[in-house]
Design a protein around this motif. Structure first.
Motif, PDB file in Angstrom:
ATOM      1  N   ASP A  23       0.826  -1.202   0.000  1.00  0.00           N
ATOM      2  CA  ASP A  23       0.000   0.000   0.000  1.00  0.00           C
ATOM      3  C   ASP A  23       0.862   1.254   0.000  1.00  0.00           C
ATOM      4  OD1 ASP A  23      -2.310  -1.536   0.092  1.00  0.00           O
ATOM      5  OD2 ASP A  23      -2.436  -1.455   2.288  1.00  0.00           O
ATOM      6  N   ARG A  24       0.414   2.259  -0.718  1.00  0.00           N
ATOM      7  CA  ARG A  24       1.098   3.555  -0.702  1.00  0.00           C
ATOM      8  C   ARG A  24       0.877   4.220   0.642  1.00  0.00           C
ATOM      9  NH1 ARG A  24      -0.198   9.420  -3.113  1.00  0.00           N
ATOM     10  NH2 ARG A  24      -0.470   9.686  -0.868  1.00  0.00           N
ATOM     11  N   PRO A  25       1.936   4.797   1.261  1.00  0.00           N
ATOM     12  CA  PRO A  25       1.735   5.475   2.543  1.00  0.00           C
ATOM     13  C   PRO A  25       0.855   6.707   2.396  1.00  0.00           C
ATOM     14  CG  PRO A  25       3.937   5.922   1.688  1.00  0.00           C
ATOM     15  CD  PRO A  25       3.342   4.876   0.799  1.00  0.00           C
ATOM     16  N   GLU A  26       0.193   7.054   3.492  1.00  0.00           N
ATOM     17  CA  GLU A  26      -0.682   8.224   3.507  1.00  0.00           C
ATOM     18  C   GLU A  26      -0.302   9.131   4.671  1.00  0.00           C
ATOM     19  OE1 GLU A  26      -4.667   6.832   3.740  1.00  0.00           O
ATOM     20  OE2 GLU A  26      -4.684   5.976   1.708  1.00  0.00           O
ATOM     21  N   ALA A  27      -0.591  10.415   4.526  1.00  0.00           N
ATOM     22  CA  ALA A  27      -0.325  11.397   5.583  1.00  0.00           C
ATOM     23  C   ALA A  27      -1.451  11.323   6.602  1.00  0.00           C
ATOM     24  CB  ALA A  27      -0.215  12.798   4.988  1.00  0.00           C
ATOM     25  N   THR A  28      -1.249  10.533   7.636  1.00  0.00           N
ATOM     26  CA  THR A  28      -2.296  10.318   8.650  1.00  0.00           C
ATOM     27  C   THR A  28      -2.114  11.200   9.875  1.00  0.00           C
ATOM     28  OG1 THR A  28      -1.010   8.483   9.574  1.00  0.00           O
ATOM     29  CG2 THR A  28      -2.674   7.947   7.912  1.00  0.00           C
ATOM     30  N   GLU A  29      -0.996  11.905   9.970  1.00  0.00           N
ATOM     31  CA  GLU A  29      -0.758  12.829  11.077  1.00  0.00           C
ATOM     32  C   GLU A  29      -0.444  14.210  10.526  1.00  0.00           C
ATOM     33  OE1 GLU A  29       2.025  11.419  13.947  1.00  0.00           O
ATOM     34  OE2 GLU A  29       1.146   9.407  14.046  1.00  0.00           O
ATOM     35  N   GLY A  30      -0.620  15.236  11.371  1.00  0.00           N
ATOM     36  CA  GLY A  30      -0.512  16.615  10.908  1.00  0.00           C
ATOM     37  C   GLY A  30       0.820  16.989  10.315  1.00  0.00           C
ATOM     38  N   ASP A  31       1.922  16.363  10.797  1.00  0.00           N
ATOM     39  CA  ASP A  31       3.250  16.738  10.301  1.00  0.00           C
ATOM     40  C   ASP A  31       3.769  15.792   9.238  1.00  0.00           C
ATOM     41  OD1 ASP A  31       3.711  14.524  11.905  1.00  0.00           O
ATOM     42  OD2 ASP A  31       5.591  15.312  12.729  1.00  0.00           O
ATOM     43  N   HIS A  32       2.969  14.847   8.796  1.00  0.00           N
ATOM     44  CA  HIS A  32       3.418  13.872   7.804  1.00  0.00           C
ATOM     45  C   HIS A  32       3.627  14.510   6.431  1.00  0.00           C
ATOM     46  CE1 HIS A  32       2.058   9.835   9.836  1.00  0.00           C
ATOM     47  NE2 HIS A  32       3.163  10.349  10.346  1.00  0.00           N
ATOM     48  N   VAL A  33       4.606  13.977   5.713  1.00  0.00           N
ATOM     49  CA  VAL A  33       4.859  14.351   4.322  1.00  0.00           C
ATOM     50  C   VAL A  33       5.084  13.056   3.542  1.00  0.00           C
ATOM     51  CG1 VAL A  33       6.366  15.567   2.706  1.00  0.00           C
ATOM     52  CG2 VAL A  33       5.892  16.566   4.950  1.00  0.00           C
ATOM     53  N   VAL A  34       4.339  12.868   2.471  1.00  0.00           N
ATOM     54  CA  VAL A  34       4.548  11.727   1.575  1.00  0.00           C
ATOM     55  C   VAL A  34       5.308  12.229   0.353  1.00  0.00           C
ATOM     56  CG1 VAL A  34       3.464   9.935   0.163  1.00  0.00           C
ATOM     57  CG2 VAL A  34       2.453  10.584   2.373  1.00  0.00           C
ATOM     58  N   VAL A  35       6.436  11.570   0.067  1.00  0.00           N
ATOM     59  CA  VAL A  35       7.315  11.985  -1.027  1.00  0.00           C
ATOM     60  C   VAL A  35       7.299  10.931  -2.126  1.00  0.00           C
ATOM     61  CG1 VAL A  35       9.694  12.556  -1.673  1.00  0.00           C
ATOM     62  CG2 VAL A  35       8.793  13.264   0.565  1.00  0.00           C
ATOM     63  N   GLU A  36       7.058  11.360  -3.354  1.00  0.00           N
ATOM     64  CA  GLU A  36       7.223  10.463  -4.500  1.00  0.00           C
ATOM     65  C   GLU A  36       8.713  10.409  -4.832  1.00  0.00           C
ATOM     66  OE1 GLU A  36       5.532   9.663  -9.027  1.00  0.00           O
ATOM     67  OE2 GLU A  36       4.989  11.517  -7.963  1.00  0.00           O
ATOM     68  N   ILE A  37       9.306   9.239  -4.700  1.00  0.00           N
ATOM     69  CA  ILE A  37      10.762   9.102  -4.789  1.00  0.00           C
ATOM     70  C   ILE A  37      11.247   9.204  -6.232  1.00  0.00           C
ATOM     71  CG2 ILE A  37      12.702   7.528  -4.419  1.00  0.00           C
ATOM     72  CD1 ILE A  37      11.654   8.736  -1.860  1.00  0.00           C
ATOM     73  N   GLU A  38      12.235  10.070  -6.439  1.00  0.00           N
ATOM     74  CA  GLU A  38      12.928  10.184  -7.725  1.00  0.00           C
ATOM     75  C   GLU A  38      14.279   9.476  -7.682  1.00  0.00           C
ATOM     76  OE1 GLU A  38      11.920  11.589 -10.561  1.00  0.00           O
ATOM     77  OE2 GLU A  38       9.973  12.268  -9.774  1.00  0.00           O
ATOM     78  N   GLY A  39      14.904   9.466  -6.519  1.00  0.00           N
ATOM     79  CA  GLY A  39      16.187   8.796  -6.364  1.00  0.00           C
ATOM     80  C   GLY A  39      16.390   8.390  -4.920  1.00  0.00           C
ATOM     81  N   ALA A  40      16.965   7.187  -4.729  1.00  0.00           N
ATOM     82  CA  ALA A  40      17.266   6.683  -3.387  1.00  0.00           C
ATOM     83  C   ALA A  40      18.643   6.040  -3.424  1.00  0.00           C
ATOM     84  CB  ALA A  40      16.210   5.680  -2.934  1.00  0.00           C
ATOM     85  N   GLY A  41      19.583   6.606  -2.688  1.00  0.00           N
ATOM     86  CA  GLY A  41      20.954   6.112  -2.722  1.00  0.00           C
ATOM     87  C   GLY A  41      21.118   4.795  -1.980  1.00  0.00           C
ATOM     88  N   TRP A  42      21.968   3.931  -2.535  1.00  0.00           N
ATOM     89  CA  TRP A  42      22.334   2.681  -1.846  1.00  0.00           C
ATOM     90  C   TRP A  42      23.586   2.946  -1.027  1.00  0.00           C
ATOM     91  CZ3 TRP A  42      19.868  -2.059  -1.681  1.00  0.00           C
ATOM     92  CH2 TRP A  42      20.546  -3.053  -0.963  1.00  0.00           C
ATOM     93  N   CYS A  43      23.570   2.480   0.216  1.00  0.00           N
ATOM     94  CA  CYS A  43      24.637   2.759   1.178  1.00  0.00           C
ATOM     95  C   CYS A  43      25.188   1.437   1.698  1.00  0.00           C
ATOM     96  CB  CYS A  43      24.046   3.576   2.328  1.00  0.00           C
ATOM     97  SG  CYS A  43      25.171   3.963   3.671  1.00  0.00           S
ATOM     98  N   GLN A  44      26.455   1.436   2.111  1.00  0.00           N
ATOM     99  CA  GLN A  44      27.029   0.250   2.743  1.00  0.00           C
ATOM    100  C   GLN A  44      26.203  -0.185   3.949  1.00  0.00           C
ATOM    101  OE1 GLN A  44      30.127  -1.449   1.713  1.00  0.00           O
ATOM    102  NE2 GLN A  44      29.076  -2.969   2.982  1.00  0.00           N
TER     103      GLN A  44
END
Length: 346
Positions: A23-44
């Motif tokens: 399921d896609r996350p939803e902003a269920t609390e007042g300070d929530h932000v849902v971001v559509e990801i353009e890039g996500a770095g891979w880390c060690q």
């Protein structure tokens, strides 16, 4: 939505993550932000999460979506959010913090008593959408490549946090050693050039990494497989030693550099991890030096890093992969085959 999920800890990177429909996350609390990801770095650290190294520290619950270096476009906000709006481009600080505990009030984001860490303690950004909060998002100027900047959310801010501490102690003409010119080290080297007038020696085991270090402004380069680092640094500093070591490897061998390379009162900044410090107490007393740990960095430091990027002082070397290639990335990093940072584009 599609997400790369860890279902069980394993040392086998080739099939560590599965691509699931969730399921896609939803902003269920007042300070929530849902971001559509353009890039996500891979880390060690993602490899270490897969191996179970972070299970106890983060109280993880599987299955979980990995990915803690995230950038994208705001898709939804909670009713109390004022810093960003739908459609804004953002870089996400890796930690969701509360803002009211003692750690937060002291400006130490990574020591928040109520810290939530997407990709380590809850679902992260190797997915089409990420749930974070208002305190974590850094608005970006127009024209920023969101895929290119994503790894700065952790790799960049961690390197910058260490360099900022080191730069405070470096006077013009003094020496610093950068150990490991990989995904973090090549960022740290550039930040050090921008923030200090120190003479910089880069140390690595790969000639291609040392060529990159030279291209990025290192004054000297040393291949630790072929050269005795302590002898070479002794010659470069006329026997006085270096004031700061920035260790982006953190192996037993590199952590042993401190008593042999540092001038009295110097610092060995531990950024990479996996090794152990094995120094007798007398070595620390005689050298009057410190080992200093590095745990990501603060929200303002991420803003400062973005300013360096915008000014052209820090350039990230990246390679891009589709979400379906994510296990290939894990394997390649495990074999040391990725130069710079790998970025997943969901």
């Amino acid at each position: 939505m599609r997400a790369a999920r860890l279902h069980e800890y394993t040392d086998e990177m080739g099939d560590a993550l599965s691509i699931d429909d969730v399921d896609r996350p939803e902003a269920t609390e007042g300070d929530h932000v849902v971001v559509e990801i353009e890039g996500a770095g891979w880390c060690q650290t993602d490899n270490h999460v897969i191996e179970g190294m972070w299970e106890e520290q983060m109280n993880q619950s599987l299955p979980m979506t990995l990915g803690h270096e995230n950038a994208g476009v705001v898709a939804e906000t909670g009713e109390d959010v004022t810093v960003v709006s739908e459609g804004d481009a953002v870089l996400c600080h890796p930690a969701m913090t509360c803002g009211v505990c003692r750690g937060c009030r002291r400006g130490q984001d990574m020591h928040c008593e109520n810290l939530v860490f997407p990709g380590l303690s809850t679902d992260g950004g190797f997915a089409e959408y990420l749930l974070t909060n208002e305190r974590a998002v850094v608005p970006l100027p127009d024209g920023v490549d969101l895929t290119e900047i994503a790894p700065h959310a952790d790799a960049g801010i961690t390197a910058y946090h260490a360099v900022k501490k080191a730069a405070r102690e470096l006077n013009p003409g003094e020496h610093a050693v950068v150990v490991g010119v990989g995904g973090l080290g090549h960022i740290g080297l550039q930040a050090l050039r921008a923030m200090s007038a120190a003479e910089i020696t880069a140390v690595d085991v790969k000639d291609e990494a040392l060529k990159l270090a030279h291209d990025l402004g290192a004054h000297h380069t040393l291949n630790s497989r072929d050269e005795d680092v302590a002898d070479e640094v002794d010659a470069l500093t006329d026997g006085s030693g270096v004031e700061q070591i920035l260790d982006f490897v953190g192996a037993d061998e590199t952590l042993d550099y401190a008593p042999n390379l540092l001038a009295a009162g110097g610092d060995h900044h531990v950024v990479g991890y996996g090794g152990h410090v094995h120094e007798p107490a007398q070595a620390l007393v005689n050298g009057d030096f410190d080992y200093r740990g590095t745990l990501v960095g603060t929200y303002p430091e991420l803003q400062e890093l973005v300013a360096l990027v915008a000014a052209g002082d820090v350039e990230l070397r990246t390679s891009r992969y589709e979400l379906d290639e994510i296990n290939d990335v894990a394997e390649e990093l495990e074999r040391g085959e990725i130069e710079g940072r790998a970025v997943i584009t969901p």
